[in-house]
Design a protein around this motif. Structure first.
Motif, PDB file in Angstrom:
ATOM      1  N   MET A   4       0.982  -0.940   0.103  1.00 30.83           N
ATOM      2  CA  MET A   4       0.038  -0.016   0.092  1.00 30.83           C
ATOM      3  C   MET A   4       0.768   1.129   0.125  1.00 30.83           C
ATOM      4  O   MET A   4       1.779   1.316   0.577  1.00 30.83           O
ATOM      5  N   THR A   5       0.586   2.313  -0.889  1.00 20.75           N
ATOM      6  CA  THR A   5       1.282   3.357  -0.778  1.00 20.75           C
ATOM      7  C   THR A   5       0.990   4.177   0.370  1.00 20.75           C
ATOM      8  O   THR A   5       0.085   4.061   0.950  1.00 20.75           O
ATOM      9  N   LYS A   6       2.062   5.167   0.451  1.00 20.20           N
ATOM     10  CA  LYS A   6       1.896   6.084   1.873  1.00 20.20           C
ATOM     11  C   LYS A   6       0.779   6.845   1.650  1.00 20.20           C
ATOM     12  O   LYS A   6       0.170   7.452   2.630  1.00 20.20           O
ATOM     13  N   GLU A  28      -2.216   4.790   2.572  1.00 19.67           N
ATOM     14  CA  GLU A  28      -2.314   4.989   3.838  1.00 19.67           C
ATOM     15  C   GLU A  28      -2.932   5.990   4.597  1.00 19.67           C
ATOM     16  O   GLU A  28      -3.893   5.959   5.611  1.00 19.67           O
ATOM     17  N   ILE A  29      -2.368   7.243   4.217  1.00 26.13           N
ATOM     18  CA  ILE A  29      -2.882   8.497   4.593  1.00 26.13           C
ATOM     19  C   ILE A  29      -4.145   8.855   4.485  1.00 26.13           C
ATOM     20  O   ILE A  29      -5.192   9.336   5.355  1.00 26.13           O
ATOM     21  N   LEU A  30      -4.699   8.681   3.089  1.00 25.88           N
ATOM     22  CA  LEU A  30      -6.090   8.745   2.915  1.00 25.88           C
ATOM     23  C   LEU A  30      -7.022   7.776   3.757  1.00 25.88           C
ATOM     24  O   LEU A  30      -8.181   8.306   4.115  1.00 25.88           O
ATOM     25  N   ASP A  31      -6.516   6.713   4.006  1.00 21.93           N
ATOM     26  CA  ASP A  31      -7.484   5.617   4.790  1.00 21.93           C
ATOM     27  C   ASP A  31      -7.556   6.230   6.191  1.00 21.93           C
ATOM     28  O   ASP A  31      -8.711   5.528   6.958  1.00 21.93           O
ATOM     29  N   LEU A  32      -6.702   6.715   6.642  1.00 22.66           N
ATOM     30  CA  LEU A  32      -6.760   7.016   8.101  1.00 22.66           C
ATOM     31  C   LEU A  32      -7.471   8.360   8.246  1.00 22.66           C
ATOM     32  O   LEU A  32      -8.065   8.866   9.269  1.00 22.66           O
ATOM     33  N   LEU A  33      -7.784   9.119   7.251  1.00 22.11           N
ATOM     34  CA  LEU A  33      -8.661  10.362   7.328  1.00 22.11           C
ATOM     35  C   LEU A  33     -10.125  10.065   6.915  1.00 22.11           C
ATOM     36  O   LEU A  33     -10.391   9.404   6.238  1.00 22.11           O
ATOM     37  N   SER A  61       6.692   9.939  -5.931  1.00 22.82           N
ATOM     38  CA  SER A  61       5.387  10.649  -5.849  1.00 22.82           C
ATOM     39  C   SER A  61       4.145   9.781  -5.736  1.00 22.82           C
ATOM     40  O   SER A  61       4.037   8.762  -6.857  1.00 22.82           O
ATOM     41  N   GLU A  62       3.320   9.925  -4.867  1.00 28.78           N
ATOM     42  CA  GLU A  62       2.022   8.864  -4.809  1.00 28.78           C
ATOM     43  C   GLU A  62       0.702   9.707  -4.769  1.00 28.78           C
ATOM     44  O   GLU A  62       0.828  10.893  -4.127  1.00 28.78           O
ATOM     45  N   TYR A  63      -0.181   9.377  -5.351  1.00 29.04           N
ATOM     46  CA  TYR A  63      -1.409   9.903  -5.450  1.00 29.04           C
ATOM     47  C   TYR A  63      -2.600   9.140  -5.086  1.00 29.04           C
ATOM     48  O   TYR A  63      -2.761   8.090  -5.884  1.00 29.04           O
ATOM     49  N   ALA A  64      -3.468   9.330  -4.334  1.00 34.56           N
ATOM     50  CA  ALA A  64      -4.690   8.697  -3.850  1.00 34.56           C
ATOM     51  C   ALA A  64      -5.948   9.457  -3.730  1.00 34.56           C
ATOM     52  O   ALA A  64      -5.537  10.591  -3.246  1.00 34.56           O
ATOM     53  N   SER A  65      -7.074   8.998  -4.102  1.00 34.04           N
ATOM     54  CA  SER A  65      -8.250   9.685  -3.759  1.00 34.04           C
ATOM     55  C   SER A  65      -9.334   8.963  -3.289  1.00 34.04           C
ATOM     56  O   SER A  65      -9.129   7.778  -3.415  1.00 34.04           O
ATOM     57  N   THR A  66     -10.416   9.568  -2.778  1.00 38.14           N
ATOM     58  CA  THR A  66     -11.577   8.840  -2.237  1.00 38.14           C
ATOM     59  C   THR A  66     -12.139   8.260  -3.557  1.00 38.14           C
ATOM     60  O   THR A  66     -13.218   7.616  -3.445  1.00 38.14           O
TER      61      THR A  66
END
Lengths: 444, 481
Positions: free
Chosen positions: B1-3, B6-11, B155-160
C-alpha cells in the motif's frame, strides 16, 4: 504570537541543543532554519482560481571536521521528537560524507559573535475573505500571500539568531478590455481594508487612461521615464552577480568593467545595502550580522562589493557579512531631486514605463540588457500622457541607462516588496526611486 | 500500500466535502560542485510532505504540510476544506469533479541502468575535480566550474474516488562552465547550456571519457572565442543546433500553448499568450515542416511520466501538425474550462504547490535532411549553438535569444567562428520561416529542471528534443560596441 512560530521556535531550540551535544571534539556545526505557514489565494477575473495553505520548514545543517565539510537540508515539522530523530540521523550521514570529500582550503569557520532575537509574528488574521470580496468586482489577476515566516540560526560557538514576521503581499493587475493592465502591490504586516480599497480605486483610476487607442512606435532611441518598479527590475539585474566579489574574481560579474577598467555609472546613481529598516533577518547563513549599511556604488563608482566569509578567505579581502551567494538582500538606490509632480513635464516627449519584463543579458561583459515593456507603457507628448503603446523590446547597456543617459532620479523612493515565492516566501524588498533617462534603445 | 493511500485511509472525509485526495512526495537529492579543482559544495537534500486537496460544491482547496503525524494530517484536511469553502464562495468557475479528477491507477518508474547509489561521493568528486582540471589548457582559462545533481522523487497520489498512482522519477544533471579571458574580452562555454544535460536516468550519464573530451572541447572553444569576430548584424539564414532549439521551442511554442495562460491565469506573473481559443484547429503556426509532439514516453527525457498530478494518463499527442495548431498544453481542468483538447499536463513542482498546466516533453519531429545537406544548401547564414540568454514578451511574441557561439556559413560551407551571437524575432513570423528540419541523425534530447511559472511560483523540469533547424531572413547581431 503565532502558534506555528511558537512550535517551530520550541523545537528548534530543543533540537539544536541536543544536536550540538552530540558533536565530537574536532567537529563544528552550523544550523539554519527557514519556514512559513502561508495561505496563497490566486485570482483570475477577480475570482478565486486556486487557494490553499502551506505549512513548511526546513533545517540546514553544515558539518565541519578539520578541513572537510558537508551539508544537508531536511524537513522540520515543529514536532520535537520527529525533528530530532531526523536531524540526528542526518548528522551521522554527514559524518560518513566527510570521509569521502577532499579538504576545502577555504572552509567556513563558525563565528563567535553576538546573537539576535526578533519576533514580530501575530495570530492569523482573516485576510483572504476580505481581499476576495473586494476583488470580486474587478477584472483582476494576482496573488495574495499571507502568514508568518521564520528564520533561525545556531552554531557550535553558541551564536543564536531568531527572526519571525507576519506579513502579507497582494500583488495584482487589473485588466483593461484591450488587454493592457495596471499593476500594483500592497504589502505590510497587517492588511487594512480601507487601504486595500484605496489601492484598488487608485489602480482603476489609472486603468481609465488606457481607454485611448493603442499606438505603435518604430525602433529607435527614446527619452524614457522608469517608475520605481521598473528601476527595481534593473537593480535585480545588477543583483545577478553584479556586485559579488566572487563574481568579480571569476570574471562573471556584468559590472566587471567597473572594477577592471574604471567604467562608471551616472554620478546620480548610488546603491547600498540597508538593514536599518529591520525588514529582513540581519544574519546570514553563518550567523554573521551584516553591517547596518554597505555602500556599494557611490556617485556611479564601484566602491565596495558584497564579500562573504568564503571570498574573504579565498581572496584575502575583508568580509562585510554578505551571504554565501553574495546577493543583495535589502538594496536601496538613493533618491534624487525630481519631484513626482514634475515627472511628466520633465519627460516632455518620450515613453513612460511602469514596468519592464523578462530582462536578460544580451551581452553581459558590457552590461547590455534586453527586455520588454509590459502592462501600460505610455507615449508622452508635451508632458501629457497621449496613448498607450504596443509592447516594445529594448536592448541597451546599464552604462547608458543608469550611466550616460541618467538625467534624474525622483525625490520619492518607493519600497518594492519581493513577491518571490520559489521554494518559499522571501523577506526582502528594494527601496528605489523612479528614473528619467535621456535616451534608451528600443529594437522591436 | 502506498503512503498516500495509507494517509487517505486514516482520514475521515470532512462534513460537506464531496471528495478529497492525498498527494505524497519524498525527494532525495545530492548536489556537488567543484571549481578549479576545489570542492565548492557537497549538499544533500531531503524533502517530504503531503498535499491534501478537497472538493466542495464545484471548487477545490488545498492544505499541504510536512508534519506527517496523524493529528497534523487531520488538521490539514480541515484547513483544506475551509479553503475549498472559501473558493466555493468566490469561484472563478464551478467544475464537475468527474471531468477533472479521474480514478486512475498505475505506476511509472524512470529507466535507470545504474542507480546513483553505485557511485560514491568520492568518485563523483574525483570526476568533477578531473573535469575542472582538464579545462585548464591555457593561462587564459580563468576558471572552470562543474557540478552534478542527482534526484530521486517518489510521488504517490490517492483519492476517495479510487485513484491510486505511484511514480518514481530518477534524474541526473551534469553542468560545466569554462571561462576564458584576454584583456577586456571574456567568453564562456558550457556543456549544452545551463543544466541542458539533464535526463531521467542513473549515473550512466556520467561517461567519464566522454565528459572529459567535451570539457576539453569546451575549453578550446572558449579560447577560440576570445579572438573570434563578432556575429555580424544582418538578416540572414539562421541554423540552430538542438541545444538552442530547446529554448526556442520552450519559449515560443511551449509557453504560448499553455491553456491556463490562454485562459488568463498567468496574466499577473508569467503572462498571457497571443494564441486565442479559436486558433486551435486553424492557426498556421509554422511552415508544414513544423511538427511538435507532446511525448511523455521519450526514453530518458527529463519530463517523462505516466500520469500528471490530477491522475490524468499521459499519452503522446501532436500539438502542431504540418504547421497547424491542433492541441494545447492543458490538463483536465483547463480542457473543461476552455472546451479545447489538451494533454496530461497539470503538474506540481513539489508537495507544497498545487498542480497547474506545465510544459513537459515537447519535441520537434525530425525531418529528412542531414546537417551536411542543410549546410550545403545555405548560400550565406549563421549557425548558432548553445543558449546563454533568453527573453520574450508576456504574450510570447517578441523574443530575443543569445548563444555561446556561432559559425558563419558561406557558399554551403562552415567557414569561421563568431562570438556573442544573438537573434530576435516574432513567434509566428519565425516559425513560418522554417525552411529545413534535420533528420534523426542530428536529433538530440535535452531538458532543464528550471522552468518557472505559477503563483505561488513553481520551478519544474521540462524536456525538449529536436534536430537542427534552419530559418530564413532572421535578424542576427553581435555584442555591444
Amino acid at each position: 504570537m503565532n502558534n506555528f512560530v511558537d512550535r517551530i521556535e520550541t523545537s528548534f531550540s530543543n533540537v539544536t541543543s541536543r544536536l550540538l551535544e552530540l558533536l565530537r571534539a574536532d567537529e563544528e556545526l552550523i544550523i539554519n532554519l527557514k519556514g512559513e505557514n502561508s495561505t496563497f489565494t490566486r485570482f483570475n477575473r477577480g475570482r478565486i482560481r486556486q487557494v490553499g495553505e502551506v505549512t513548511d520548514a526546513n533545517l540546514y545543517m553544515g558539518l565541519k571536521a578539520g578541513e572537510r565539510r558537508s551539508s544537508v537540508s531536511i524537513p522540520f515539522s515543529g514536532d520535537i521528537e520527529s525533528d530530532y530523530v531526523r536531524a540526528e540521523k542526518m548528522l551521522l550521514r554527514l559524518r560518513a560524507e566527510l570521509q569521502m570529500v577532499p579538504d576545502d582550503p577555504f572552509i567556513f569557520t563558525p563565528i563567535d559573535g553576538p546573537s539576535s532575537y526578533t519576533r514580530r509574528d501575530t495570530s492569523p488574521a482573516p485576510v483572504q475573505d476580505v481581499v476576495a470580496r473586494v476583488a470580486a468586482t474587478t477584472e483582476l489577476a494576482g496573488l495574495l500571500a499571507s502568514g508568518p515566516q521564520v528564520a533561525a540560526f545556531a552554531n557550535s560557538k553558541g551564536v543564536r539568531h531568531f527572526f519571525s514576521n507576519t506579513s502579507f503581499f497582494f500583488d495584482y493587475s487589473i485588466f483593461h478590455p484591450s488587454g493592457k493592465a495596471v499593476k500594483a502591490t500592497l504589502a505590510g504586516q497587517e492588511l487594512v481594508e480601507d487601504e486595500l480599497i484605496a489601492s484598488i480605486d487608485s489602480t482603476l483610476l489609472r486603468l481609465s487612461t488606457l481607454d485611448r487607442p493603442v499606438q505603435r512606435i518604430t525602433p529607435g532611441k527614446y527619452r524614457v521615464f522608469l517608475e520605481p518598479r521598473a528601476v527595481a527590475d534593473l537593480v535585480s539585474m545588477i543583483n545577478w552577480s553584479g556586485v559579488s566579489e566572487r563574481a568579480m574574481r571569476l570574471k562573471s560579474s556584468p559590472l566587471l568593467k567597473m572594477r577592471e577598467e574604471g567604467w562608471q555609472l551616472s554620478h546620480l546613481f548610488n546603491l547600498r545595502e540597508d538593514y536599518t529598516s529591520r525588514r529582513v533577518p540581519p544574519f546570514n547563513e553563518l550567523g554573521e550580522l551584516s553591517q547596518e549599511t554597505i555602500t556599494l556604488i557611490t556617485e556611479g563608482r564601484l566602491r565596495e562589493t558584497l564579500v562573504s566569509q568564503k571570498s574573504s578567505l579565498e581572496y584575502g579581502v575583508e568580509s562585510n557579512g554578505a551571504p554565501h551567494g553574495e546577493f543583495l538582500r535589502s538594496p536601496e538606490v538613493l533618491a534624487g531631486s525630481l519631484r513626482k509632480e514634475d515627472v511628466l513635464a520633465s519627460l516632455k516627449d518620450g515613453i513612460y514605463l511602469s514596468n519592464i519584463h523578462y530582462t536578460n543579458w544580451s551581452d553581459a561583459r558590457n552590461a547590455r540588457i534586453t527586455g520588454m515593456t509590459r502592462y501600460a507603457p505610455f507615449l508622452v507628448e508635451g508632458g501629457e500622457l497621449v496613448a498607450p503603446l504596443e509592447d516594445m523590446r529594448f536592448d541597451d547597456t546599464l552604462y547608458n541607462i543608469l550611466g550616460d543617459s541618467l538625467e534624474a532620479l525622483t525625490a520619492e523612493a518607493e519600497f518594492i516588496p519581493s513577491t518571490f515565492t520559489y521554494g518559499g516566501r522571501n523577506f526582502s524588498g528594494q527601496l528605489v526611486p523612479g528614473a528619467l533617462i535621456r535616451e534608451m534603445a528600443f529594437t522591436l | 500500500m502506498t503512503k498516500a493511500r495509507e494517509i487517505l485511509d486514516l482520514l475521515t472525509p470532512p462534513k460537506g466535502a464531496d471528495w478529497f485526495s492525498v498527494r505524497y512526495e519524498y525527494k532525495e537529492s545530492t548536489w556537488r560542485g567543484f571549481r578549479d579543482g576545489q570542492l565548492q559544495f557537497n549538499n544533500l537534500g531531503v524533502a517530504e510532505g503531503v498535499m491534501i486537496e478537497v472538493f466542495y460544491q464545484g471548487s477545490f482547496g488545498y492544505a499541504s504540510t510536512n508534519d506527517l503525524r496523524q493529528t497534523s494530517l487531520r488538521e490539514a484536511l480541515v484547513r483544506a476544506t475551509e479553503q475549498a469553502q472559501l473558493a466555493a464562495k468566490y469561484p472563478l468557475v464551478q467544475i464537475p469533479l468527474g471531468a477533472v479528477r479521474p480514478s486512475s491507477t498505475g505506476a511509472y518508474r524512470s529507466p535507470v541502468i545504474t542507480p546513483h547509489s553505485s557511485k560514491k561521493t568520492d568518485e563523483v568528486c574525483e570526476l568533477l575535480c578531473s573535469m575542472t582540471n582538464r579545462a585548464k589548457i591555457s593561462p587564459k582559462i580563468v576558471t572552470t566550474e562543474a557540478s552534478t545533481l542527482f534526484v530521486v522523487t517518489k510521488s504517490e497520489y490517492a483519492s476517495t474516488g479510487g485513484a491510486d498512482i505511484q511514480q518514481q522519477f530518477t534524474s541526473t544533471t551534469i553542468d560545466l562552465t569554462v571561462t576564458a579571458q584576454e584583456g577586456s574580452e571574456v567568453q564562456k562555454r558550457s556543456l549544452d547550456g545551463f543544466c541542458g544535460l539533464s535526463k531521467q536516468c542513473g549515473i550512466e550519464l556520467l561517461d567519464e571519457d566522454l565528459l572529459l573530451e567535451k570539457t576539453e572541447r569546451a575549453a578550446t572553444e572558449a579560447l577560440q572565442l576570445l579572438s573570434a569576430d563578432e556575429c555580424p548584424t544582418e538578416k540572414t539564414v539562421l541554423l540552430l543546433s538542438p541545444d538552442q532549439m530547446m529554448l526556442q521551442i520552450h519559449e515560443s511554442i511551449g509557453h504560448p500553448l499553455e491553456l491556463d495562460r490562454i485562459l488568463g491565469d498567468e496574466r499577473n506573473y508569467a503572462g498571457s499568450s497571443f494564441v486565442k481559443m479559436e486558433d486551435f484547429g486553424s492557426l498556421q503556426y509554422g511552415t508544414p515542416l513544423l511538427n511538435i509532439i507532446f511525448d511523455p514516453a521519450e526514453e530518458g527525457e527529463l519530463a517523462s511520466y505516466a500520469f500528471d498530478d490530477t491522475g490524468a494518463p499521459a499519452t503522446r499527442e501532436y500539438l502542431i501538425k504540418d504547421g497547424i495548431l491542433v492541441r494545447g498544453i492543458g490538463g483536465l481542468e483547463s480542457q473543461y474550462r476552455s472546451g479545447l483538447p489538451g494533454i496530461s499536463a497539470q503538474r506540481a513542482c513539489a508537495w507544497n504547490r498545487p498542480a497547474i498546466d506545465r510544459i513537459a516533453n515537447i519535441n520537434m519531429e525530425p525531418g529528412n535532411q542531414s546537417l551536411d545537406e542543410i549546410v550545403s544548401g545555405i548560400e550565406r547564414g549563421v549557425y548558432m549553438q548553445t543558449n546563454r540568454s533568453w527573453s520574450i514578451d508576456d504574450y510570447r511574441r517578441k523574443f530575443q535569444f543569445g548563444c555561446e557561439l556561432a559559425y558563419l556559413i558561406e557558399e554551403g560551407r562552415i567557414t569561421k567562428l563568431l562570438k556573442n551571437p544573438n537573434y530576435r524575432g516574432i513567434t509566428l513570423d519565425f516559425w513560418n520561416s522554417l525552411i529545413d528540419v534535420g533528420d534523426a541523425e542530428s536529433y538530440e534530447v535535452y531538458g532543464t529542471p528550471r522552468c518557472g511559472k505559477g503563483e505561488p511560483h513553481q520551478s519544474i523540469e521540462v524536456g525538449h528534443a529536436s534536430p537542427v533547424c534552419a530559418f530564413r531572413e532572421i535578424e542576427v547581431f553581435g555584442g555591444a560596441r
